[in-house]
Design an enzyme around this catalytic site. Structure first.
Site, PDB file in Angstrom:
ATOM      1  N   ARG A  37      82.343  43.492  30.427  1.00 26.16           N
ATOM      2  CA  ARG A  37      82.974  44.188  31.180  1.00 26.16           C
ATOM      3  C   ARG A  37      81.688  43.941  32.086  1.00 26.16           C
ATOM      4  O   ARG A  37      80.740  44.606  31.882  1.00 26.16           O
ATOM      5  CB  ARG A  37      83.184  45.594  30.874  1.00 26.16           C
ATOM      6  CG  ARG A  37      84.760  45.075  29.746  1.00 26.16           C
ATOM      7  CD  ARG A  37      85.472  44.294  30.373  1.00 26.16           C
ATOM      8  NE  ARG A  37      86.755  44.613  29.498  1.00 26.16           N
ATOM      9  CZ  ARG A  37      87.598  43.594  28.980  1.00 26.16           C
ATOM     10  NH1 ARG A  37      87.376  42.129  29.475  1.00 26.16           N
ATOM     11  NH2 ARG A  37      88.277  44.034  27.886  1.00 26.16           N
ATOM     12  N   GLU A  38      82.025  44.023  33.786  1.00 24.76           N
ATOM     13  CA  GLU A  38      81.323  44.022  34.793  1.00 24.76           C
ATOM     14  C   GLU A  38      81.506  45.262  35.352  1.00 24.76           C
ATOM     15  O   GLU A  38      82.759  45.353  36.079  1.00 24.76           O
ATOM     16  CB  GLU A  38      81.476  42.668  35.713  1.00 24.76           C
ATOM     17  CG  GLU A  38      80.529  41.539  35.095  1.00 24.76           C
ATOM     18  CD  GLU A  38      81.257  40.439  36.300  1.00 24.76           C
ATOM     19  OE1 GLU A  38      81.784  41.428  37.263  1.00 24.76           O
ATOM     20  OE2 GLU A  38      80.342  38.762  35.981  1.00 24.76           O
ATOM     21  N   GLU A  92      80.560  65.370  55.610  1.00 25.31           N
ATOM     22  CA  GLU A  92      81.123  65.157  55.859  1.00 25.31           C
ATOM     23  C   GLU A  92      82.298  64.470  57.569  1.00 25.31           C
ATOM     24  O   GLU A  92      81.762  64.208  58.482  1.00 25.31           O
ATOM     25  CB  GLU A  92      81.430  63.946  54.990  1.00 25.31           C
ATOM     26  CG  GLU A  92      81.166  63.462  53.941  1.00 25.31           C
ATOM     27  CD  GLU A  92      79.686  62.415  54.149  1.00 25.31           C
ATOM     28  OE1 GLU A  92      79.768  62.104  55.454  1.00 25.31           O
ATOM     29  OE2 GLU A  92      79.019  61.946  54.014  1.00 25.31           O
ATOM     30  N   GLU A 140      71.854  57.435  59.951  1.00 26.96           N
ATOM     31  CA  GLU A 140      71.253  57.087  61.182  1.00 26.96           C
ATOM     32  C   GLU A 140      71.399  55.121  61.384  1.00 26.96           C
ATOM     33  O   GLU A 140      71.520  54.903  62.351  1.00 26.96           O
ATOM     34  CB  GLU A 140      69.156  57.376  60.977  1.00 26.96           C
ATOM     35  CG  GLU A 140      69.165  56.788  60.044  1.00 26.96           C
ATOM     36  CD  GLU A 140      67.997  56.701  59.942  1.00 26.96           C
ATOM     37  OE1 GLU A 140      66.619  55.370  58.945  1.00 26.96           O
ATOM     38  OE2 GLU A 140      67.150  57.599  59.741  1.00 26.96           O
ATOM     39  N   GLU A 142      74.822  54.851  60.582  1.00 27.30           N
ATOM     40  CA  GLU A 142      76.265  55.206  60.148  1.00 27.30           C
ATOM     41  C   GLU A 142      76.966  55.176  62.372  1.00 27.30           C
ATOM     42  O   GLU A 142      76.613  56.035  63.184  1.00 27.30           O
ATOM     43  CB  GLU A 142      76.795  56.118  59.820  1.00 27.30           C
ATOM     44  CG  GLU A 142      78.047  56.971  59.665  1.00 27.30           C
ATOM     45  CD  GLU A 142      78.003  57.469  58.621  1.00 27.30           C
ATOM     46  OE1 GLU A 142      79.774  57.439  57.955  1.00 27.30           O
ATOM     47  OE2 GLU A 142      77.946  58.786  58.805  1.00 27.30           O
TER      48      GLU A 142
END
Length: 185
Positions: A37-38, A92, A140, A142
């Site tokens: 599984r990744e 945010e 910085e 974004e």
């Protein structure tokens, strides 16, 4: 224990970046066979459905490199280590929009891609918004453009495939359902 639970035999870290970690787990399947599984490990994130006093939805228009295009989304960001989701949401909201809120309510939490990632997004409703004179600056790397739209305009953005991500679609559908329930009371 679930009847189809997969037991981890071994886990190998492949990559550790700034945001995600990739590991490959060897698991024992319910039938006794093994498989690989990744898995993408993610610290989790918040998304904020911010509603202005005049009932507009605050959205951000930003370029998303994985899709190689711009998307219109609700404000969002990843959890910092040890940070509570509601604190991340307040941070945010301020960094991406320049707003603070008087009321923050958890709508729901959901996994974004449980087939290969453990990212959990906590979706909040932010009301009582106030524009800040000196908000915290965004990351910085974004760059976002702020939009304020009505619910009908957001639905139009969905139809135009400008809003095209799950968290924003979920938030807009939440508002549609809320509005529909109001009209049936």
């Amino acid at each position: 224990m679930h009847k189809f639970e997969e037991k981890t035999i071994k886990s190998e870290k492949i990559f550790e970046g700034k945001v995600v970690r990739l590991q490959i787990d060897e698991v024992e399947l319910p039938n006794g066979k093994s498989a690989k599984r990744e898995i993408i490990k993610h610290p989790g994130a918040v998304a904020i459905l911010a509603i202005t006093p005049d009932n507009k939805i605050i959205l951000v228009d930003q370029f998303r490199k994985p899709m190689d295009r711009a998307l219109v989304e609700i404000p969002a960001g990843k959890l910092e280590p040890g940070e509570k989701p509601e604190i991340t949401a307040i941070r945010e909201l301020e960094e991406e929009t320049g707003y603070a809120c008087e009321e923050l309510e958890l709508i729901n939490s959901f996994y974004t891609s449980p087939g290969f990632a453990d990212e959990l997004i906590h979706l909040y409703l932010a009301k009582g918004l106030k524009k800040l004179d000196h908000p915290k600056s965004a990351d910085e790397d974004e760059f976002v453009e702020l939009l304020e739209v009505t619910l009908d305009e957001a639905i139009q953005l969905i139809q135009e495939k400008k809003i095209y991500d799950a968290k924003t679609l979920y938030a807009i559908q939440y508002l549609q359902l809320k509005e529909a329930l109001k009209t049936h009371e």
